[in-house]
Motif scaffolding. Structure first.
Motif, PDB file in Angstrom:
ATOM      1  N   ILE A 144       0.712  -0.970   0.067  1.00 38.63           N
ATOM      2  CA  ILE A 144       0.083  -0.122  -0.151  1.00 38.63           C
ATOM      3  C   ILE A 144       0.931   1.090  -0.189  1.00 38.63           C
ATOM      4  O   ILE A 144       2.026   1.001   0.982  1.00 38.63           O
ATOM      5  CB  ILE A 144      -0.845   0.198   1.041  1.00 38.63           C
ATOM      6  CG1 ILE A 144      -2.054  -1.393   1.789  1.00 38.63           C
ATOM      7  CG2 ILE A 144      -2.247   1.301   1.094  1.00 38.63           C
ATOM      8  CD1 ILE A 144      -2.832  -1.104   2.459  1.00 38.63           C
ATOM      9  N   ARG A 145       0.509   2.085  -0.938  1.00 37.34           N
ATOM     10  CA  ARG A 145       1.631   3.410  -1.015  1.00 37.34           C
ATOM     11  C   ARG A 145       0.576   4.074  -2.088  1.00 37.34           C
ATOM     12  O   ARG A 145      -0.465   4.499  -1.925  1.00 37.34           O
ATOM     13  CB  ARG A 145       2.135   3.241  -2.020  1.00 37.34           C
ATOM     14  CG  ARG A 145       2.534   2.518  -3.204  1.00 37.34           C
ATOM     15  CD  ARG A 145       3.176   2.925  -4.397  1.00 37.34           C
ATOM     16  NE  ARG A 145       4.013   4.154  -4.029  1.00 37.34           N
ATOM     17  CZ  ARG A 145       5.602   4.102  -4.618  1.00 37.34           C
ATOM     18  NH1 ARG A 145       5.927   3.324  -5.316  1.00 37.34           N
ATOM     19  NH2 ARG A 145       5.023   5.811  -5.002  1.00 37.34           N
ATOM     20  N   GLY A 146       1.111   5.482  -0.894  1.00 35.22           N
ATOM     21  CA  GLY A 146       0.269   6.485  -1.415  1.00 35.22           C
ATOM     22  C   GLY A 146      -1.002   7.393  -1.116  1.00 35.22           C
ATOM     23  O   GLY A 146      -1.751   8.240  -1.442  1.00 35.22           O
ATOM     24  N   LEU A 172       3.971  -0.411   3.484  1.00 36.78           N
ATOM     25  CA  LEU A 172       2.830   0.319   4.132  1.00 36.78           C
ATOM     26  C   LEU A 172       4.335   1.693   3.925  1.00 36.78           C
ATOM     27  O   LEU A 172       4.837   1.848   4.689  1.00 36.78           O
ATOM     28  CB  LEU A 172       2.361   0.714   5.504  1.00 36.78           C
ATOM     29  CG  LEU A 172       1.328  -0.375   5.759  1.00 36.78           C
ATOM     30  CD1 LEU A 172       0.802  -0.149   7.413  1.00 36.78           C
ATOM     31  CD2 LEU A 172       0.174  -1.202   4.707  1.00 36.78           C
ATOM     32  N   ARG A 173       4.421   1.864   2.131  1.00 36.06           N
ATOM     33  CA  ARG A 173       4.792   2.939   2.375  1.00 36.06           C
ATOM     34  C   ARG A 173       4.329   4.667   2.213  1.00 36.06           C
ATOM     35  O   ARG A 173       3.425   5.004   1.335  1.00 36.06           O
ATOM     36  CB  ARG A 173       5.074   3.078   1.115  1.00 36.06           C
ATOM     37  CG  ARG A 173       6.179   4.146   0.287  1.00 36.06           C
ATOM     38  CD  ARG A 173       7.189   3.579  -0.541  1.00 36.06           C
ATOM     39  NE  ARG A 173       8.226   4.223  -1.291  1.00 36.06           N
ATOM     40  CZ  ARG A 173       9.558   4.385  -1.814  1.00 36.06           C
ATOM     41  NH1 ARG A 173       9.433   3.055  -2.685  1.00 36.06           N
ATOM     42  NH2 ARG A 173      10.598   4.930  -2.680  1.00 36.06           N
ATOM     43  N   SER A 200       7.239  -3.279   6.650  1.00 31.18           N
ATOM     44  CA  SER A 200       8.206  -2.185   5.652  1.00 31.18           C
ATOM     45  C   SER A 200       6.932  -0.776   6.213  1.00 31.18           C
ATOM     46  O   SER A 200       6.050  -0.628   5.406  1.00 31.18           O
ATOM     47  CB  SER A 200       8.121  -2.727   4.534  1.00 31.18           C
ATOM     48  OG  SER A 200       8.758  -1.599   3.595  1.00 31.18           O
ATOM     49  N   LEU A 201       7.489   0.321   7.211  1.00 35.70           N
ATOM     50  CA  LEU A 201       6.852   1.763   7.174  1.00 35.70           C
ATOM     51  C   LEU A 201       8.348   2.348   6.830  1.00 35.70           C
ATOM     52  O   LEU A 201       8.441   2.662   7.383  1.00 35.70           O
ATOM     53  CB  LEU A 201       6.504   0.950   8.381  1.00 35.70           C
ATOM     54  CG  LEU A 201       5.323  -0.063   9.527  1.00 35.70           C
ATOM     55  CD1 LEU A 201       5.271   0.567  10.525  1.00 35.70           C
ATOM     56  CD2 LEU A 201       4.142  -0.103   8.305  1.00 35.70           C
ATOM     57  N   ARG A 227      12.876   2.785   6.793  1.00 36.56           N
ATOM     58  CA  ARG A 227      13.234   4.056   5.589  1.00 36.56           C
ATOM     59  C   ARG A 227      12.480   5.346   5.619  1.00 36.56           C
ATOM     60  O   ARG A 227      11.663   5.282   5.449  1.00 36.56           O
ATOM     61  CB  ARG A 227      13.630   3.588   4.664  1.00 36.56           C
ATOM     62  CG  ARG A 227      14.590   2.194   4.353  1.00 36.56           C
ATOM     63  CD  ARG A 227      15.714   2.047   2.802  1.00 36.56           C
ATOM     64  NE  ARG A 227      14.405   1.852   2.316  1.00 36.56           N
ATOM     65  CZ  ARG A 227      14.195   2.083   0.700  1.00 36.56           C
ATOM     66  NH1 ARG A 227      15.944   2.023   0.264  1.00 36.56           N
ATOM     67  NH2 ARG A 227      13.989   2.450  -0.040  1.00 36.56           N
ATOM     68  N   ASN A 228      13.969   6.001   5.914  1.00 35.90           N
ATOM     69  CA  ASN A 228      12.682   7.563   5.037  1.00 35.90           C
ATOM     70  C   ASN A 228      11.785   8.613   5.893  1.00 35.90           C
ATOM     71  O   ASN A 228      10.366   8.733   5.727  1.00 35.90           O
ATOM     72  CB  ASN A 228      12.039   7.512   3.788  1.00 35.90           C
ATOM     73  CG  ASN A 228      12.735   7.687   2.453  1.00 35.90           C
ATOM     74  OD1 ASN A 228      13.609   9.122   3.229  1.00 35.90           O
ATOM     75  ND2 ASN A 228      13.451   7.236   1.891  1.00 35.90           N
ATOM     76  N   ASN A 229      12.002   8.021   7.053  1.00 41.74           N
ATOM     77  CA  ASN A 229      10.867   8.319   8.500  1.00 41.74           C
ATOM     78  C   ASN A 229      11.641   9.398   9.323  1.00 41.74           C
ATOM     79  O   ASN A 229      10.548   9.634  10.473  1.00 41.74           O
ATOM     80  CB  ASN A 229      11.104   7.431   9.626  1.00 41.74           C
ATOM     81  CG  ASN A 229       9.691   5.668   8.473  1.00 41.74           C
ATOM     82  OD1 ASN A 229       9.530   6.327   8.338  1.00 41.74           O
ATOM     83  ND2 ASN A 229       9.923   4.586   9.412  1.00 41.74           N
ATOM     84  N   ASN A 230      12.946  10.083   9.321  1.00 43.16           N
ATOM     85  CA  ASN A 230      13.149  11.049  10.070  1.00 43.16           C
ATOM     86  C   ASN A 230      13.523  11.031  11.569  1.00 43.16           C
ATOM     87  O   ASN A 230      13.271  11.929  12.308  1.00 43.16           O
ATOM     88  CB  ASN A 230      11.894  12.650  10.148  1.00 43.16           C
ATOM     89  CG  ASN A 230      12.023  13.099   8.203  1.00 43.16           C
ATOM     90  OD1 ASN A 230      12.908  12.350   7.280  1.00 43.16           O
ATOM     91  ND2 ASN A 230      10.599  13.520   8.678  1.00 43.16           N
TER      92      ASN A 230
END
Length: 570
Positions: A144-146, A172-173, A200-201, A227-230
């Motif tokens: 699921i993305r976007g 879940l991206r 994957s989150l 990844r990419n979660n600040n």
């Protein structure tokens, strides 16, 4: 004119005292107001949802179940379940196809342009992409993305995902998760099939950075990508504590991806603290972060023999004493009829004294050794550990005092011997061949790991691991050293801010692990890193330390690769 002026003034007042003289227009307005009041009094549609949703029995077909539950919950427009598209293989035109006329090629190109235009719009529509098993078409992975996943959607997932008996991964991206919806998602995971091992989150920054809840002691997750979660140093501190503390340790997580975050030196130190007592994590990525030399040195330190802190030494003594009492209670000599309570207490005190005497004698032995021998021991780290294991340092003083007792009754001195045998003899504990081959397959796949390997083996291996504080130790200058973490097989520090200073720490680690692995066959336990990625940092590729590390790591990799695939760019 006066009468006309009075009539408009009286007309709005007339309906207020009584409703007998009311016009048709007024009654319509009154009817609308009454209807609006009736709508407000009626219960909303959402309150009737649980009854209809609970009455529905899921069939195990995600497309049918999700659509039916969304319809019963009041959704008119909801994402569709579609099969995840796969990239087409490389097309090689044959000689017969090259003989087709040019008009067919023009028609084909026109249709392709229309299809590509439609596919672009279809790509951005909210969907639930699934990957199916080739044999029975069961759902294996969910992507699921976007689009925003709300709590109501998660409630629907809690009903339609548990029947999927072959579900292995949830991705879940960029779905707009919050700390509240993350807690709901975590509560959903135990309801799913036991085959679910990967989560994957990516692209879901949280204000409270509560990602550590995914790594709880009862969590079934073996592969976690954040990844990419600040994630900053505070989030790294929570993750490091979730990896291990003095009294708790995560035993199920095998791979952790923290690339493309904001982790600095302090955060890398927290992750290193988590690796001190963790013996389950095999794969760690900290690529594309802000780690400098201090953080790199802390990470390199835990991968070779490191000094125990005072609290760790106290905890080690407590564990040894507890293990000794358990062995005494299991031994048949302790259940003799002649034994009384006072005798058992005396034996326990004798055991504690023998344990304390062991450490004292170990310290005196280290101080009494000649200077030349101590220097040789410090230079050769792996040989010193092996010499200690063969000679049984710290056990000779206790061998004379409790000779009359059972071997199981002996205190701290003899506890390290059976652990030493079990850690060497049982390969599946921490670093078997299956684990390494499984991990190397994952590197070929980029970020995703192979799921064909049975997850039950991972759990069994993690529960059988020996507490690192009970591993054979070495005493140097009154300090206690443990062998370090040799279970971690893959460490990725690509594109950070490490200079030659931090590189020297990893050089010492790789040299120690290479020397240690020469004296130990791979089937008898972990041997340390098999892949170390340090490229694209703040040092020259022709740096002597970097070239030495590459030369030492090349023979350690079981499969030689021409060029390892780098991390994906943002």
């Amino acid at each position: 004119m006066s009468g006309e002026a009075s009539t408009p003034g009286a007309s709005p007042r007339a309906p207020r005292p009584g409703t007998q003289k009311s016009s048709g227009t007024v009654t319509k307005k009154g009817d609308r107001g009454a209807k609006e009041k009736q709508v407000l009094v009626l219960p909303p549609v959402g309150e009737e949802e649980p009854k209809n949703a609970e009455e529905y029995q899921c069939t195990g077909v995600l497309e049918t179940d999700f659509a039916e539950l969304c319809t019963r919950s009041g959704y008119t427009d909801f994402p569709k379940v579609v099969t995840r598209p796969r990239p087409h293989p490389a097309f090689v035109p044959s000689a017969s196809m090259s003989e087709k006329p040019a008009q067919d090629d023009q028609r084909l190109s026109a249709s392709c342009s229309l299809n590509s235009l439609e596919s672009k719009y279809v790509f951005f529509r909210p969907t639930i992409q699934v990957e199916l098993e080739p044999e029975d078409k069961g759902v294996k992975e969910i992507y699921i993305r976007g689009w925003r996943v709300e709590e109501r959607i998660l409630g629907i997932f809690s009903k339609c995902l548990p029947p999927l008996s072959q579900l292995q991964a949830i991705n879940l991206r960029k779905v707009g998760l919050t700390d509240k919806t993350l807690s709901t998602f975590i509560a959903l995971l135990p309801l799913c099939a036991p085959t679910l091992r990967k989560v994957s989150l990516e692209g879901n920054p949280l204000p409270e950075q509560s990602y550590h809840k995914l790594m709880a002691a009862d969590s079934p997750i073996a592969h976690l990508s954040l990844r990419n979660n600040n994630i900053d140093d505070h989030g790294a501190q929570l993750l490091g504590q979730a990896l291990s503390t003095l009294r708790s340790c995560n035993r199920t997580l095998v791979s952790l991806n923290l690339a493309f975050n904001h982790i600095g030196d302090a955060g890398a130190g927290y992750i290193a603290d988590g690796l001190r007592l963790n013996r389950a994590l095999l794969w760690l990525s900290l690529a594309h972060n802000r780690i400098q030399d201090q953080g790199a040195l802390k990470l390199a330190e835990v991968l070779r023999p490191f000094e125990l802190t005072h609290t760790e030494v106290v905890e080690r003594r407590r564990l040894l004493l507890e293990k000794g009492t358990q062995e005494r209670s299991r031994s048949p000599s302790s259940s003799r009829p002649g034994d009384s309570k006072t005798d058992r207490e005396k034996n326990l005190l004798l055991q504690v004294n023998s344990a304390a005497l062991t450490e004292k004698t170990d310290k005196t032995q280290t101080t009494k050794t000649p200077k030349g021998l101590s220097k040789k021991k410090e230079k050769s780290g792996g040989e010193s550990v092996r010499k200690e294991e063969k000679s049984g340092s710290g056990q000779s003083p206790t061998q004379g005092t409790p000779k009359k007792e059972d071997p199981a009754k002996s205190g701290k001195g003899k506890v390290t011997i059976p652990e030493q045998k079990t850690s060497k003899g049982k390969g599946p504990k921490t670093g078997s061949k299956e684990k390494r081959s499984f991990l190397l397959e994952s590197e070929h796949l980029g970020q995703s790991l192979a799921y064909s390997w049975s997850p039950k083996h991972l759990v069994a291996e993690a529960t059988e691991t020996v507490n690192p504080l009970l591993e054979p130790v070495e005493h140097r200058n009154g300090k206690v050293f443990v062998p370090g973490n040799k279970v971690l097989l893959h460490l990725n520090l690509l594109r950070n801010r490490i200079t030659e200073v931090g590189l020297e720490g990893f050089l010492a680690t790789v040299q120690y692990q290479a020397q240690f692995s020469k004296s130990k066959s791979p089937s008898k336990g972990p041997v340390g890193l098999l892949r170390l990625s340090l490229a694209k940092n703040c040092f020259s590729p022709q740096c002597p330390a970097y070239t030495t590390i590459q030369e030492l790591m090349l023979p350690r990799a079981p499969v030689t690769k021409a060029k390892p695939r780098e991390e994906e760019t943002t």
